[in-house]
Design an enzyme around this catalytic site. Structure first.
Site, mmCIF file in Angstrom:
data_model
loop_
_atom_site.group_PDB
_atom_site.id
_atom_site.type_symbol
_atom_site.label_atom_id
_atom_site.label_comp_id
_atom_site.label_asym_id
_atom_site.label_seq_id
_atom_site.Cartn_x
_atom_site.Cartn_y
_atom_site.Cartn_z
ATOM 1 N N HIS A 269 53.467 -42.721 -3.364
ATOM 2 C CA HIS A 269 54.059 -41.171 -3.658
ATOM 3 C C HIS A 269 54.060 -41.111 -5.273
ATOM 4 O O HIS A 269 53.142 -40.182 -5.917
ATOM 5 C CB HIS A 269 55.144 -40.784 -3.077
ATOM 6 N N GLU A 270 54.942 -41.941 -5.636
ATOM 7 C CA GLU A 270 55.161 -41.704 -7.256
ATOM 8 C C GLU A 270 54.081 -42.345 -8.019
ATOM 9 O O GLU A 270 53.580 -41.958 -8.999
ATOM 10 C CB GLU A 270 56.587 -42.693 -7.677
ATOM 11 N N HIS A 273 51.412 -39.565 -8.600
ATOM 12 C CA HIS A 273 51.954 -38.691 -9.735
ATOM 13 C C HIS A 273 51.412 -39.506 -11.118
ATOM 14 O O HIS A 273 51.283 -39.007 -12.067
ATOM 15 C CB HIS A 273 53.499 -38.616 -9.699
ATOM 16 N N GLU A 299 52.206 -32.236 -7.094
ATOM 17 C CA GLU A 299 52.412 -32.931 -5.817
ATOM 18 C C GLU A 299 51.384 -33.472 -4.985
ATOM 19 O O GLU A 299 51.367 -34.206 -3.973
ATOM 20 C CB GLU A 299 53.542 -31.939 -5.327
#
Lengths: 505, 505
Positions: A269-270, A273, A299
């Protein structure tokens, strides 16, 4: 009277310098959450408060207003969609907003954010909602003051806060999006819960040594295209990604010995980003075109890699043999299909960041509903603990056993991030649209994922999304990338297809 | 016309704010050396350059000059040795120096320091002196410009640089101190080398797993009084201590699997610096009385804990049983007396920070001799590699096998720290004076060290040195603490006593 190019250069120089100061603040904040000793918190609040004041002073310097006024009528600035045009437009937006905020408020918000986050870390550890309450009250008062200062026309005070994260969105528009999505999700979750197929998370709750998790997650982040020459990964209480500046993008996660999903999908997830931040053009740093389009778009990048890629069967065709080697004691005898089921269990649960793809958006809708009321004053902060729990019971048929798993689980409100949560659900909707469009452009992605080839997708996202920064609005950018207006249909097609197979719906 | 208290408060407020900015820069620099990804180096240089400019702007603000002028004749400021008096005196010193430096030079020094350090890290790793040479040349040119701007009367340009680290010292005074100490050291080292007793470092060159070294060194630093609630320990290419601000003091070290001394005594050394920083009064942050007295005094604290305490028999009476438990494969069968000998071998060697107590000061004298010539231009930077090696051969009868073990071993010159090295030898001299005085005040310290009691000494240093900051000059502070003028006799008594016993002299 200076020429348009000279004025534009001066504007860029000023914005760049302000952003360099902002990047100092970003490092102070990263450090505060990763390694700062407890004794440093009061001084850290002073540091970020002072820098925030300096940034505000520069961001609101009258000379910027003069330049923007002179550039307003300039015929030679470039076409509507040109980079200079977009940079000037975004500068105007930022300047007008900043001008409305008194320096005292900016500095107090900054200091309070620093101290309130420290208080939140303690309160969460100790399940101490009353200990956090004074900070929550102070923060809400400051955010209401911010909303009044920014103004919101005939709309909702919340709009003034939301605008910072998702330009053009409003409380009413989010209510409409969520209103349409909610029944579809509730129906899907009900069908899953009523299915005779029952899946278990037991496999992912086995022992996964932290050090091996770290090595495995690092490798996965690298495979999908996160550059460690231009970034790093650390541990923090609440996972985040921070783009410090060109060539320096930082991810954090938290490793739990008895839970595989939390750190691994957190890192994907990160990293999503982080890949976006690493894909912004370095030479536009500090300008609109060097800044992520909106938090919803941000996101979409993290959720796309975490869920559409990371929780897909094809991803594990490639990674599962490595996983068995990395975690032999837990996975030695586990067939890939069983592991795939275990990472995709749908089950109402307490913690948002660990929620499955289907129930996740309900966590967001709950937060949106409550923070809207916190900002209007309809929900007094002291009642948050009780109202969180009753609303959670309504939506998930569960009551949090404590506040660390309830209203204290997220860092956002302690950091003053009201209006931030809805962008997470928008991100899921955007991710569905983008993933479907990428599949149309690039052909079926599953075979390349099975071979460990993730860069075609990363490069497609770079071309369609990352390189543009704020050159276009979120709606325009999505239209150019996918040909579509905002729609949750691709997300729901993805979820219904996936869970029909898993749960035999 | 404001009252004296109002003027003094305004001055303190301004100095405090400037120091808060300085502490942001300290964190940027700490991060650069501990964890920053390589890709972030250009942006980091921009960050520190901008902050340096802001600091310079504030440090040279005309209002400070006005306040200082008005306070100059104030009868109600306090007595000569009062805290306000000392703060005003130190502010005058700092202001006058800063006023002489053009902002352009300050910013360029700051940017160059950041980039040159990155270049040094690479050059040291690759033994690439030519790759570092352009940065060395640029740095020396900038430091000469700084010396000319600051001025040095009838003295040596080096004085203008030295003054920043050791106020009141000059090239001539250092030459006198070193000139007197050198023959005593050379004589002692010759007697050691001619002794029939030969000691070996074999025991400390065994395998010491890094993770166990870390735990062991952490515990030792904690025992001597370094607070981890108000500090932390990390790894970096070159060990250092950085006081970020009140409650936040950071140490670094480097762990080597096959060398015990490097990390362990490095941590004791940096913890000595850290305890000093942690002992400065928080409420004087940014003011003279909240700032370490001089680098020589700072170094006295690190060398005292590293050598006078950490390499003493009594220290190991307490720690050796723990060491055997921490490193069973290397120390299981080693008697404490043999370990004590192994950590105290005197032997000419290449690396300053790993040198024994006796030869260490010769490393400093070599650097002092060369940097004096670099600053005058007598030694062209391109000849440094050759002249370093020939001088090293003269002093140590050894020629460095490569520049990483020769002229590239220290970070200082890449960081613009010319005039810094002599303070290390002054530190040894001060440490000798302080340790002897503490023994007189507190009684024989060995029995308490044997029981793990280090706080009486820490508290004595806190009372005599740490709490005062720059309230007194280094000479005054030492006189108050020890009753003595500067003298190397206690240092030589310590070294001669210790090595006579070890080498049977």
């Amino acid at each position: 009277m200076s020429s348009t190019p000279a004025l534009y250069d001066e504007l860029c120089q000023r914005l760049h310098e302000t952003a360099v100061l902002g990047s100092c603040s970003a490092l102070l904040s990263w450090d505060e959450q990763t390694g700062m000793p407890a004794g440093g918190s009061a001084h850290r609040a002073e540091q970020v408060g002072l820098i925030a004041g300096l940034i505000h002073e520069r961001a609101t310097h009258p000379r910027i207003g003069e330049i923007l006024d002179q550039l307003a009528g300039a015929a030679d600035l470039g076409e509507v969609e040109s980079i200079p045009f977009a940079n000037v437009r975004e500068s105007r937006r930022t300047y007008d907003r900043a001008k409305k905020l008194p320096r005292r408020l900016v500095e107090e918000l900054s200091r309070t954010t620093s101290l309130a986050q420290q208080a939140w870390i303690k309160a969460r550890r100790d399940n101490d909602f009353p200990g956090f309450l004074p900070w929550l009250e102070k923060m809400i008062a400051l955010k209401r003051e911010e909303a009044e200062a920014v103004g919101y026309g005939d709309g909702h005070p919340y709009d003034a806060l939301l605008d910072e994260y998702e330009p053009e969105a409003t409380a009413v528009s989010i209510q409409a999006v969520f209103g349409a999505l909610r029944p579809r999700l509730v129906d899907l979750i009900a069908r899953i819960q009523n299915s005779s197929t029952k899946l278990s998370t037991e496999i992912v709750d086995r022992h996964y040594p932290k050090a091996a998790q770290r090595v495995f997650a690092d490798a996965a982040a690298r495979s999908i295209g996160f550059s460690y020459d231009r970034g790093r990964l650390d541990e923090s209480a609440h996972p985040f990604c921070s783009g410090i500046g060109p060539g320096d993008v930082r991810l954090t996660t938290r490793f739990m010995d008895h839970h595989f999903n939390s750190a691994f999908f957190g890192v994907l997830h990160e990293a999503g980003h982080g890949i976006y931040e690493q894909g912004l053009p370095d030479d536009q740093f500090g300008l609109g075109c060097g800044t992520a389009c909106s938090l919803g778009i941000h996101e979409s990048q993290s959720r796309l890699w975490e869920n559409f890629v990371g929780r897909s069967p094809a991803f594990w065709n490639y990674f599962y043999p490595n996983a068995k080697q990395a975690f032999p004691s837990s996975l030695k005898d586990v067939p890939q299909a069983d592991f795939y089921k275990a990472i995709n269990v749908v089950e109402p649960s307490f913690i948002r960041v660990e929620a499955d793809e289907a129930t996740y958006n309900l966590h967001i809708m709950l937060r949106f509903e409550l923070e809207l009321k916190l900002i209007t004053g309809e929900l007094p902060p002291r009642d948050l603990h009780a109202v969180w729990n009753s609303t959670f019971q309504r939506d998930f048929a569960l009551t949090p056993p404590n506040d660390a798993q309830g209203c204290l689980q997220d860092i956002h409100w302690s950091a003053g991030l009201f209006g931030y949560f809805p962008t997470y659900a928008l991100g899921n909707i955007y991710a569905g649209m983008l993933f479907e469009a990428a599949g149309k452009d690039l052909g079926d992605l599953a075979p390349s994922f099975s071979k460990g080839e993730f860069l075609p997708l990363k490069n497609w996202l770079g071309e369609k999304i990352h390189q543009h920064g704020r050159r276009f609005s979120a709606a325009e950018l999505m239209k150019k990338a996918t040909g579509l207006e905002l729609t949750h249909e691709p997300l729901m097609r993805h979820l219904e297809g996936k869970y029909s197979a898993l749960y035999g719906l």
